[in-house]
Scaffold this motif. Structure first.
Motif, short mmCIF file in Angstrom:
data_model
loop_
_atom_site.label_atom_id
_atom_site.label_comp_id
_atom_site.label_asym_id
_atom_site.label_seq_id
_atom_site.Cartn_x
_atom_site.Cartn_y
_atom_site.Cartn_z
N TYR A 407 0.84 -1.20 0.00
CA TYR A 407 0.00 0.00 0.00
C TYR A 407 0.88 1.25 0.00
O TYR A 407 2.01 1.23 0.50
CB TYR A 407 -0.91 0.06 1.23
CG TYR A 407 -1.79 -1.15 1.42
CD1 TYR A 407 -3.11 -1.14 1.01
CD2 TYR A 407 -1.29 -2.31 2.05
CE1 TYR A 407 -3.92 -2.25 1.19
CE2 TYR A 407 -2.09 -3.41 2.23
CZ TYR A 407 -3.41 -3.38 1.79
OH TYR A 407 -4.21 -4.48 1.98
N SER A 424 -0.91 1.40 12.95
CA SER A 424 -1.29 0.01 13.23
C SER A 424 -2.36 -0.43 12.25
O SER A 424 -2.95 0.39 11.54
CB SER A 424 -1.80 -0.12 14.67
OG SER A 424 -2.95 0.70 14.88
N ILE A 425 -2.60 -1.78 12.22
CA ILE A 425 -3.61 -2.32 11.32
C ILE A 425 -4.61 -3.15 12.11
O ILE A 425 -4.31 -3.68 13.17
CB ILE A 425 -2.98 -3.19 10.20
CG1 ILE A 425 -2.15 -4.34 10.82
CG2 ILE A 425 -2.14 -2.35 9.28
CD1 ILE A 425 -1.68 -5.34 9.80
N GLU A 426 -5.82 -3.23 11.56
CA GLU A 426 -6.88 -4.03 12.16
C GLU A 426 -7.63 -4.76 11.05
O GLU A 426 -7.75 -4.23 9.94
CB GLU A 426 -7.87 -3.14 12.94
CG GLU A 426 -7.23 -2.34 14.06
CD GLU A 426 -8.21 -1.32 14.65
OE1 GLU A 426 -9.37 -1.27 14.16
OE2 GLU A 426 -7.82 -0.56 15.55
N LEU A 433 2.69 -5.66 10.06
CA LEU A 433 2.85 -4.38 9.36
C LEU A 433 4.32 -4.02 9.25
O LEU A 433 5.07 -4.10 10.22
CB LEU A 433 2.09 -3.27 10.12
CG LEU A 433 2.26 -1.84 9.61
CD1 LEU A 433 1.61 -1.70 8.24
CD2 LEU A 433 1.62 -0.86 10.59
N VAL A 457 1.81 -5.34 4.24
CA VAL A 457 1.02 -6.09 5.22
C VAL A 457 1.11 -7.58 4.83
O VAL A 457 0.79 -7.96 3.70
CB VAL A 457 -0.45 -5.64 5.25
CG1 VAL A 457 -1.24 -6.46 6.25
CG2 VAL A 457 -0.54 -4.15 5.59
N LEU A 471 -9.57 -4.09 5.68
CA LEU A 471 -8.37 -3.76 6.44
C LEU A 471 -8.43 -2.29 6.85
O LEU A 471 -8.73 -1.43 6.03
CB LEU A 471 -7.13 -4.01 5.58
CG LEU A 471 -5.80 -3.44 6.08
CD1 LEU A 471 -5.39 -4.14 7.38
CD2 LEU A 471 -4.72 -3.62 5.03
N THR A 472 -8.15 -2.02 8.11
CA THR A 472 -8.17 -0.65 8.63
C THR A 472 -6.77 -0.24 9.05
O THR A 472 -6.12 -0.93 9.85
CB THR A 472 -9.12 -0.52 9.83
OG1 THR A 472 -10.44 -0.87 9.42
CG2 THR A 472 -9.13 0.89 10.37
N PHE A 473 -6.33 0.88 8.51
CA PHE A 473 -5.08 1.49 8.97
C PHE A 473 -5.45 2.57 9.99
O PHE A 473 -6.26 3.46 9.70
CB PHE A 473 -4.32 2.14 7.80
CG PHE A 473 -3.75 1.16 6.83
CD1 PHE A 473 -2.54 0.53 7.10
CD2 PHE A 473 -4.41 0.86 5.65
CE1 PHE A 473 -2.00 -0.38 6.20
CE2 PHE A 473 -3.88 -0.03 4.74
CZ PHE A 473 -2.68 -0.67 5.02
N ARG A 474 -4.86 2.49 11.17
CA ARG A 474 -5.15 3.46 12.23
C ARG A 474 -3.90 4.22 12.59
O ARG A 474 -2.84 3.64 12.88
CB ARG A 474 -5.72 2.75 13.46
CG ARG A 474 -6.32 3.72 14.47
CD ARG A 474 -7.12 2.99 15.52
NE ARG A 474 -8.23 2.25 14.96
CZ ARG A 474 -9.40 2.80 14.65
NH1 ARG A 474 -9.59 4.09 14.82
NH2 ARG A 474 -10.36 2.05 14.13
N THR A 487 -10.05 2.77 5.70
CA THR A 487 -10.35 1.37 5.43
C THR A 487 -10.02 1.02 3.96
O THR A 487 -10.35 1.78 3.05
CB THR A 487 -11.83 1.05 5.70
OG1 THR A 487 -12.10 1.33 7.07
CG2 THR A 487 -12.13 -0.41 5.44
#
Length: 493
Positions: A407, A424-426, A433, A457, A471-474, A487
């Motif tokens: 990404y 972080s990722i969720e 990551l 990822v 996938l969520t990048f926070r 997302t």
């Protein structure tokens, strides 16, 4: 003002000279009347005073606003209002608008349109008469014209006279001042796009960018042409608003109106006095044509509401002055509504309705849009993250069987201080990551900047049958704990 008469309305010059109009063919009758020069006369009164105040305030804001300073901290522009194209920012005092926040500008445009609709519903073309830039600059040019060449009669007499040194000197001085005003108008405009004091020095020393000189030249030409020469032609033919507002108005809107029920039949003061002594009807209008003489577009308001009329109210001041001199009540020409006039003619009581469904709707929409914009502004985030998934390849199968997606992330820091973020990722079971060339626990973004990073990822877990997981990048600020998220999808075979 240039009228657009029909063939039947236009009277040929040959007919005036004694030639029968019936002997003329249709080809001999011009379809358009040539523009006649308008010489507006100076006038004093309440509405003229309001226009002077509006002119001083609006031009003062336009010319001086770029020089107002606003402290935003180190390494930040100190100009209160600045459109910074190189850095893609719009600064307005304490606000800083980024390109992705253009919806604020769209909201302001919608708000401006609604306010214009409300103004029209309440008082007709009040925008045209007092606030429109064409009106304001034309008023300024006319004031310069009067100061140099004199009032209406002096200008008409001078234009009809043959050229002389005095006439040449007056014309040269007038057009020189007009060009100077136009030049400074264009110069003030470019100051909104760069630091004003710096650009002024660059312009004076001929070190400014070429685009600045080109912009000033274009705006100088347009201001000089539109305000100095075209004037009422802009309002009558070029501007779409007179035609739009005609579809938005109603019978309760206040417009500059000649009270013909009180003014007709017209006649001189002596003639009216004789008629009144005999008990016959006599109007208050003495047919002095002062309302026409002061009109900047040459409209005779006694013929009713017309498209060229900008509703400036100068005819009201002129008529009130005349009424005072002849001892008649004022406001023969006044702001009135069509419904009021019809009720008066029918002998019915009438109460002007400013608050009605149309104005309530516009006011409600203004409040709604303002509330939405204020809510968005108060809840505005100072950090952000955007993600773009690699398209070729969508995924990679590693030698150990793991799946990897790549990404491109863009991190945004809208504060005027450097910040450190944790990424972080969720959503991906067992997802790992990796930030290429950096650490996900200490991503530094400079003040008022964005930063682009490459992210990998990887997961050894099997994906769901859909072969795609949300996938969520926070992104979290280390100091304040504020977070932003975006997302995307983790894709497999």
């Amino acid at each position: 003002m240039t009228a657009l008469p029909t063939k039947s309305q236009h009277k040929p010059a040959a007919a005036v000279a004694g030639v029968s109009a019936a002997a003329l063919s249709d080809e001999d009758i011009p379809l358009y009347e040539a523009r006649r020069q308008i010489y507006p006369q100076s006038v004093h009164g309440r509405f003229r005073q309001i226009k002077w105040i509006v002119l001083a305030v609006t031009l003062g804001i336009y010319y001086l606003l770029p020089f107002i300073r606003w402290d935003r901290g180190p390494d930040a522009p100190s100009q209160a209002v600045l459109i910074d194209f190189p850095n893609r920012r719009f600064y307005f005092f304490f606000l800083e608008i980024w390109p992705q926040e253009f919806y604020y500008v769209a909201g302001l445009l919608i708000l401006a349109a609604l306010i214009l609709f409300l103004m029209n519903a309440v008082a007709g073309r009040v925008w045209c008469g007092y606030l429109c830039p064409q009106t304001v600059w034309t008023d300024l040019y006319m004031a310069v014209e009067r100061m140099i060449e004199g009032d209406r009669r002096e200008r008409m007499r001078a234009d009809a006279a043959p050229w002389s040194m005095e006439k040449f000197a007056h014309k040269t001085l007038k057009h020189s001042v007009w060009l100077l005003i136009a030049w400074w108008t264009g110069g003030a405009w470019v100051l909104y796009f760069a630091d004003a004091p710096t650009l002024v020095v660059q312009l004076a020393t001929f070190q400014a960018p070429a685009v600045a000189y080109m912009s000033i030249a274009v705006l100088t030409f347009t201001t000089y042409t539109l305000a100095g020469h075209m004037r009422e032609q802009v309002c009558t033919y070029m501007c779409p608003w007179p035609r739009i507002q005609a579809a938005l108005t109603d019978e309760y809107a206040l417009n500059v109106t000649y009270l013909y029920d009180r003014g007709e039949p017209r006649g001189s003061v002596k003639k009216a006095a004789v008629l009144r002594e005999k008990g016959l009807p006599a109007g208050d209008c003495i047919d002095c044509d002062q309302c026409v003489a002061v009109c900047p577009t040459g409209v005779d308001i006694r013929k009713g509401l017309q498209l060229p009329c900008i509703q400036c109210g100068l005819c009201i001041d002129a008529c009130n002055t005349v009424m005072q001199k002849v001892g008649r009540p004022g406001n023969l020409i006044t702001y009135d509504s069509e419904a009021s006039l019809e009720a008066r003619l029918a002998g019915k009581p009438f109460v002007q309705r400013i608050v009605r469904p149309r104005t309530i709707l516009y006011a409600g929409l203004i409040v709604l849009v303002s509330g939405l914009m204020l809510t968005a502004l108060l809840g505005r985030a100072t950090e952000g993250v955007a993600a773009i998934h690699d398209r070729n390849p969508l995924f990679v199968r590693l030698s150990d069987g793991a799946l990897r997606n790549a990404y491109t992330l863009r991190l945004t820091n809208k504060k005027l201080e450097e910040r450190s973020f944790i990424l972080s990722i969720e959503g991906v079971p067992g997802g790992q990551l990796e930030v290429i060339g950096d650490n996900a626990d200490g991503l530094v973004v400079g003040p008022d900047q964005t930063r682009e990073i490459r992210v990998l990822v990887t997961t050894h877990d099997k994906l769901a049958p859909s072969a795609s997981l949300p996938l969520t990048f926070r992104l979290r600020d280390k100091a304040s704990g504020l977070t932003a998220a975006v997302t995307d999808h983790f894709i497999g075979p």
